[in-house]
Design a protein around this motif. Structure first.
Motif, short mmCIF file in Angstrom:
data_model
loop_
_atom_site.label_atom_id
_atom_site.label_comp_id
_atom_site.label_asym_id
_atom_site.label_seq_id
_atom_site.Cartn_x
_atom_site.Cartn_y
_atom_site.Cartn_z
N LEU A 24 27.90 57.39 38.69
CA LEU A 24 28.89 56.79 37.80
C LEU A 24 28.40 55.39 37.46
O LEU A 24 28.17 54.58 38.36
CB LEU A 24 30.26 56.73 38.47
N GLN A 25 28.22 55.12 36.18
CA GLN A 25 27.75 53.81 35.74
C GLN A 25 28.83 53.09 34.95
O GLN A 25 29.39 53.62 33.98
CB GLN A 25 26.50 53.93 34.86
N ILE A 26 29.14 51.86 35.36
CA ILE A 26 29.98 50.98 34.57
C ILE A 26 29.19 49.69 34.32
O ILE A 26 28.27 49.36 35.07
CB ILE A 26 31.34 50.68 35.24
N SER A 27 29.52 49.00 33.27
CA SER A 27 28.71 47.84 32.90
C SER A 27 29.53 46.85 32.08
O SER A 27 30.56 47.20 31.48
CB SER A 27 27.50 48.31 32.09
N ASP A 28 29.10 45.60 32.09
CA ASP A 28 29.65 44.58 31.19
C ASP A 28 31.18 44.53 31.21
O ASP A 28 31.83 44.66 30.18
CB ASP A 28 29.13 44.83 29.77
N LEU A 29 31.73 44.28 32.38
CA LEU A 29 33.18 44.18 32.51
C LEU A 29 33.71 42.89 31.86
O LEU A 29 34.81 42.85 31.34
CB LEU A 29 33.59 44.23 33.98
N HIS A 30 32.95 41.81 31.98
CA HIS A 30 33.32 40.51 31.41
C HIS A 30 34.74 40.08 31.83
O HIS A 30 35.57 39.72 31.00
CB HIS A 30 33.19 40.52 29.89
N ILE A 31 34.98 40.13 33.12
CA ILE A 31 36.29 39.74 33.64
C ILE A 31 36.47 38.23 33.50
O ILE A 31 35.60 37.45 33.90
CB ILE A 31 36.43 40.16 35.12
N ASN A 32 37.59 37.82 32.90
CA ASN A 32 37.87 36.39 32.72
C ASN A 32 39.34 36.10 33.00
O ASN A 32 40.06 36.97 33.53
CB ASN A 32 37.48 35.95 31.30
N LYS A 33 39.79 34.91 32.67
CA LYS A 33 41.16 34.52 32.96
C LYS A 33 42.19 35.40 32.27
O LYS A 33 43.31 35.59 32.76
CB LYS A 33 41.38 33.06 32.55
N LYS A 34 41.83 35.93 31.10
CA LYS A 34 42.78 36.73 30.32
C LYS A 34 42.83 38.19 30.77
O LYS A 34 43.77 38.91 30.42
CB LYS A 34 42.40 36.67 28.84
N THR A 35 41.84 38.61 31.53
CA THR A 35 41.83 39.98 32.04
C THR A 35 42.97 40.14 33.05
O THR A 35 43.12 39.33 33.95
CB THR A 35 40.50 40.31 32.72
N SER A 36 43.77 41.16 32.91
CA SER A 36 44.89 41.36 33.83
C SER A 36 44.47 42.18 35.05
O SER A 36 43.53 42.98 34.98
CB SER A 36 46.05 42.08 33.12
N LYS A 37 45.17 41.97 36.14
CA LYS A 37 44.90 42.75 37.35
C LYS A 37 45.20 44.23 37.12
O LYS A 37 44.54 45.10 37.68
CB LYS A 37 45.73 42.20 38.51
#
Length: 244
Positions: A24-37
């Motif tokens: 399973l490959q995931i990539s480039d999530l770019h989690i930042n302040k606006k990303t919700s839990k």
């Protein structure tokens, strides 16, 4: 961070001992302040609902300083099974060392490798640091990795940018996985990306080496995608009914 699809991808192989091995490959999530839990929890739940042997994250997990998103990153530690990640250019910009500390249940694989046993066979999983590493005081050890890869028969190579596919070819890898491009993210930006990268997205074969470029999950700059849906990819080696 909106996941539009799970891409189920069959990877051609002549090696019957690899048959069925699933990544399973995931990539480039770019989690930042606006990303919700909640967004991250949905991602983790989706991943955990799938069947795979290992999970890999091919860079750009963060898009701001780790100190602002510790509670969000901790959710990724709930991913099931063996999980690995390598650095992307945004991870280097915002603090790779802090990211490594936060991902306690995920193995950091820059310039390193791990041996995975499948059907009594050993598969070498190796990763390299991003091409921008030298600008951030991190070592990128191409010669070391090539030497290790060349000594092993079954091998999978991880890098953030598609440009590194040549390292996979040199060492006759069974699979090369990367991200970085976002699949262009917003058409017609695709054409600009193609100037700098050899592949935009999806599955390619060069000299019998499978290359998969993941479009990623998050966004960069503008929080919008057009004709480049986000994805997670479930890649399965198969030697059955793939060669006609």
């Amino acid at each position: 961070m909106k996941i539009k699809e799970v891409n189920y991808v069959d990877i051609k192989t002549f090696d019957k001992n690899l048959n069925g091995f699933t990544i399973l490959q995931i990539s480039d999530l770019h989690i930042n302040k606006k990303t919700s839990k909640m967004q991250i929890k949905k991602l983790v739940d989706m991943c955990n609902s799938l069947d795979y042997n290992i999970l890999v994250i091919t860079g750009d997990i963060i898009d701001c300083k780790v100190k602002y998103i510790k509670d969000k990153l901790s959710i990724l530690n709930s991913l099931k099974g063996k999980t690995y990640f390598i650095s992307g250019n945004h991870d280097l910009v915002y603090g790779l060392k802090d990211l490594i500390k936060q991902l306690q249940n995920i193995t950091y694989l820059d310039n390193s490798y791990e041996k995975i046993v499948y059907k009594n066979e050993t598969i070498l999983l190796a990763g390299i640091s991003d091409r921008f590493s030298k600008f951030f005081g991190h070592i990128r050890e191409e010669k070391k990795l090539l030497s290790i890869l060349e000594k092993n028969k079954k091998k999978i190579f991880l890098a953030h940018q598609p440009k590194d596919y040549k390292l996979a070819l040199k060492s006759n890898c069974d699979l090369f996985l990367c991200g970085h491009t976002h699949g262009g993210q917003i058409w017609p930006f695709h054409y600009f990306v193609k100037i700098f990268q050899p592949f935009l997205n999806g599955l390619h074969y060069i000299n019998d080496c499978p290359i998969y470029v993941n479009k990623g999950i998050g966004t960069w700059g503008i929080d919008y995608r057009y004709k480049a849906n986000s994805e997670i990819a479930l890649l399965r080696f198969t030697s059955e009914n793939t060669y006609n």
